[in-house]
Design an enzyme around this catalytic site. Structure first.
Site, PDB file in Angstrom:
ATOM      1  N   GLU A  78       0.807  -1.220   0.000  1.00  0.00           N
ATOM      2  CA  GLU A  78       0.000   0.000   0.000  1.00  0.00           C
ATOM      3  C   GLU A  78       0.840   1.270   0.000  1.00  0.00           C
ATOM      4  OE1 GLU A  78      -2.580  -0.594   3.334  1.00  0.00           O
ATOM      5  OE2 GLU A  78      -4.016  -1.785   2.172  1.00  0.00           O
ATOM      6  N   GLU A 109       7.287 -21.865   7.728  1.00  0.00           N
ATOM      7  CA  GLU A 109       7.764 -20.999   8.805  1.00  0.00           C
ATOM      8  C   GLU A 109       8.823 -21.667   9.680  1.00  0.00           C
ATOM      9  OE1 GLU A 109       5.053 -21.353  12.676  1.00  0.00           O
ATOM     10  OE2 GLU A 109       3.971 -20.450  10.996  1.00  0.00           O
TER      11      GLU A 109
END
Length: 268
Positions: A78, A109
């Site tokens: 953004e 992960e």
């Protein structure tokens, strides 16, 4: 104490009415801004370290897994449309690659070496900053990434929701908003995720303002990527130059951003 896995303050959730569920979730959520408020000094300290590095061409990297990784990707993605910065100035990296944004990648992960490999693809250097995001503060992917970054002279920070986590011990500037037990035990996409999102909002917004990407309270460098933003930009130009809407829109489309319009008028 691992607060992200602590027993919920509520029990027998399946027996609650919809209104009770929503009311109790909302009641829990109200504690999140207060937890974030307590770590403002830590956010401030990190911002003050990031800005001079980015002024010299440094970049900001977020690394995370699952929800935490997705939040970093969202914040990074953004920044270009909001502040007109180049793609690649703020980068979100998620364990398992971009495919993990939509679909979980099993065990991604757990690889403590992969994040550093991912960062090296960007030719990461001492001007850059790496922020690890992990609600538990125990994600190997994230811990391994910030540890190697720090060893290589790169500024590091983290956003975790457990006190004194393993992740916090590996970074220069830990940020730990402690939100307490989740409504659904262990579901860290809830309060912990909200806290992480708030911190990311504060961090990137403060950095961009300090870098001169806002004038007054206006997004003068925003990308004109749709009609809504063209309209918003035209109204900014109208207000700042005291011209009619048609003139403002023509100037905006000609020059490409509110800032460029203002600069053209100042220099003409």
């Amino acid at each position: 104490m691992n607060v992200t896995e602590s027993e919920s303050n509520h029990n027998h959730l399946e027996q609650m009415s919809v209104k009770e569920l929503l009311t109790n979730i909302n009641r829990e959520d109200q504690s999140v801004p207060l937890a974030v408020e307590k770590v403002i000094p830590q956010i401030e300290a990190l911002v003050k370290e990031i800005v001079p590095r980015m002024e010299k061409g440094g970049r900001l990297f977020y690394i995370g897994a699952g929800t935490s990784g997705r939040l970093g990707v969202v914040d990074a993605s953004e920044c270009p449309p909001t502040y007109g910065v180049e793609h690649g100035m703020v980068v979100g990296i998620i364990a398992g690659g971009d495919g993990a944004i939509r679909k979980a990648v099993e065990f991604a992960e757990d690889d403590e070496n992969q994040a550093w490999k991912d960062l090296q693809e960007y030719m990461i250097n001492h001007k850059d900053t790496v922020i690890g995001i992990a609600a538990s503060g125990g994600t190997p992917y994230v811990i391994g990434g910030v540890k190697k970054a720090k060893e290589n002279g790169i500024l590091t920070g983290c956003i975790a929701c457990n006190p004194d986590s393993a992740l916090a011990w590996e970074v220069d500037y830990p940020i730990e908003p402690i939100v307490g037990p989740e409504f659904v035990t262990g579901s860290t996409r809830m309060k912990a995720g909200t806290a992480q999102k708030l911190v990311l909002n504060m961090l990137s917004t403060a950095v961009m303002i300090q870098l001169g990407r806002v004038e007054g309270n206006r997004m003068v460098d925003m990308q004109l990527s749709n009609n809504k933003l063209v309209d918003r930009g035209a109204k900014m130009v109208m207000e700042m130059l005291q011209v009619d809407y048609k003139t403002a829109e023509q100037l905006l489309r000609k020059h490409g951003s509110v800032r460029k319009v203002i600069d053209h008028i100042k220099n003409s």
